[in-house]
Write an enzyme that holds these catalytic residues in place. Structure first.
Site, short mmCIF file in Angstrom:
data_model
loop_
_atom_site.label_atom_id
_atom_site.label_comp_id
_atom_site.label_asym_id
_atom_site.label_seq_id
_atom_site.Cartn_x
_atom_site.Cartn_y
_atom_site.Cartn_z
N ASN A 197 -3.82 5.69 -0.60
CA ASN A 197 -3.35 6.13 0.66
C ASN A 197 -2.64 7.78 0.60
O ASN A 197 -2.62 8.26 1.62
CB ASN A 197 -2.39 5.22 1.08
N SER A 243 0.87 -1.31 -0.04
CA SER A 243 0.02 0.04 -0.22
C SER A 243 1.05 1.13 -0.08
O SER A 243 0.07 2.42 -0.03
CB SER A 243 -0.86 0.01 1.17
N HIS A 286 -2.84 -3.70 -5.53
CA HIS A 286 -3.02 -2.96 -4.32
C HIS A 286 -4.77 -3.37 -4.25
O HIS A 286 -5.52 -2.45 -4.35
CB HIS A 286 -2.88 -1.65 -3.90
N GLU A 334 -5.85 -1.06 -6.83
CA GLU A 334 -4.96 0.16 -7.42
C GLU A 334 -3.97 -0.69 -7.98
O GLU A 334 -3.21 -1.77 -7.68
CB GLU A 334 -4.37 0.66 -6.33
#
Length: 327
Positions: A235, A154, A185, A197
């Site tokens: 993130n 991440s 991800h 992702e």
């Protein structure tokens, strides 16, 4: 060919942006087609790894080898899978036959060598750089030469992870293994969240990207593409939001319930930032914030003092029974 027109457009757009920086062995971009994934490997039997394995088995209908160095973790993970499947049967989302078929495609093992026949492997272990590098160095030696080597990281650089597939004495221009490294991800919880992702490293080939997009689409996911930048997209946006909520708590701007309530009722998100942090794991949140702060050098990414203290206390969220709330 890619599994869907949407995935195809994603791949084409990203590959065109990358073509000036990378050429896969001189092949034209038109040749960058997705390879078929007939057998998947997953490294890590925790919540993320088991979730990925379960969805791949159920939706993509491929055999999945689940590797973990702890038999206890494997047993716990498979018990979790059984619970989720039983729940879906009770809700009539799937039949008992579908559940049994899904479960039969999951093969647990403590031996990394059992990944020697997979077409793609997805690593889902804790966000520890040295650990991930060690695993990818092993995967480059164990997996077949065509296998896609994906990470569920991440926050850690894909380019950095890819470099670990090449021994120190190797010519850095030899991308035979590194070109097959990519990030898929997945969002937590994997069986519920549609988003995934996709992040290419500097070495990642267009064919690897195409295969990752196609396979994630076959799992019923909706891919979004991010550059290999600290925190990527999800993130980079989410963690500062959670961190600021923690700062509001520690500076007395609001209490836990009020912080979460205003975001749920004022912005229509399903879960407030503090409750979400508990579900993610405060240790994971701290790790990502430290990566963002360290690699970007901007004070806006400095982890909240309260976040660090809670991790030091062992109050890391739902998985231990205590975070911003008790479970």
């Amino acid at each position: 060919m890619l599994a869907s027109p949407i995935a195809g457009r994603f791949a084409t757009r990203y590959v065109c942006a990358q073509c000036r920086a990378f050429s896969s062995g001189g092949r034209s971009l038109a040749e960058a087609q997705a390879a078929e994934v007939k057998r998947l490997g997953v490294v890590g039997a925790g919540q993320m790894g088991l979730g990925i394995a379960l969805v791949a088995s159920r939706m993509a209908k491929v055999p999945v080898v689940v590797v973990d160095n702890s038999q206890k973790s494997l047993d716990k993970g498979l018990a979790f899978a059984d619970k989720l499947l039983a729940k879906d049967v009770n809700k009539q989302k799937i039949t008992q036959f579908d559940a049994d078929e899904t479960r039969s495609r999951l093969t647990p093992t403590t031996k990394m060598d059992d990944l020697s026949t997979v077409d793609m492997v997805i690593e889902a272990v804790p966000e520890i750089v040295a650990l991930k590098k060690s695993i990818f160095a092993q995967l480059a030696q164990i997996c077949p030469p065509h296998a896609i080597l994906a990470t569920n990281t991440s926050s850690i650089s894909i380019t950095q992870i890819a470099r670990a597939t090449q021994p120190p004495a190797t010519d850095p221009t030899d991308l035979s293994a590194a070109s097959r490294v990519i990030s898929t991800h997945f969002m937590n919880p994997v069986p519920i969240q549609k988003g995934v992702e996709i992040i290419s490293g500097l070495q990642t080939s267009p064919a690897t990207l195409a295969t990752a997009l196609a396979f994630c689409t076959s799992m019923g996911k909706i891919p979004s593409i991010s550059a290999d930048s600290p925190g990527f997209l999800a993130n980079r946006i989410l963690m500062p939001y959670i961190n600021e909520a923690i700062i509001c708590l520690e500076t007395g701007v609001g209490k836990e319930e009020d912080i979460d309530a205003i975001m749920k009722n004022g912005t229509n998100v399903p879960m407030g930032p503090l409750q979400l942090a508990d579900f993610i794991g405060l240790d994971t949140c701290l790790s990502i914030m430290e990566v963002l702060h360290g690699q970007l050098g901007d004070s806006k990414y400095r982890p909240a003092v309260r976040l660090r203290l809670m991790v030091e206390a062992g109050w890391v969220g739902k998985k231990c029974g205590r975070g911003f709330y008790r479970y």
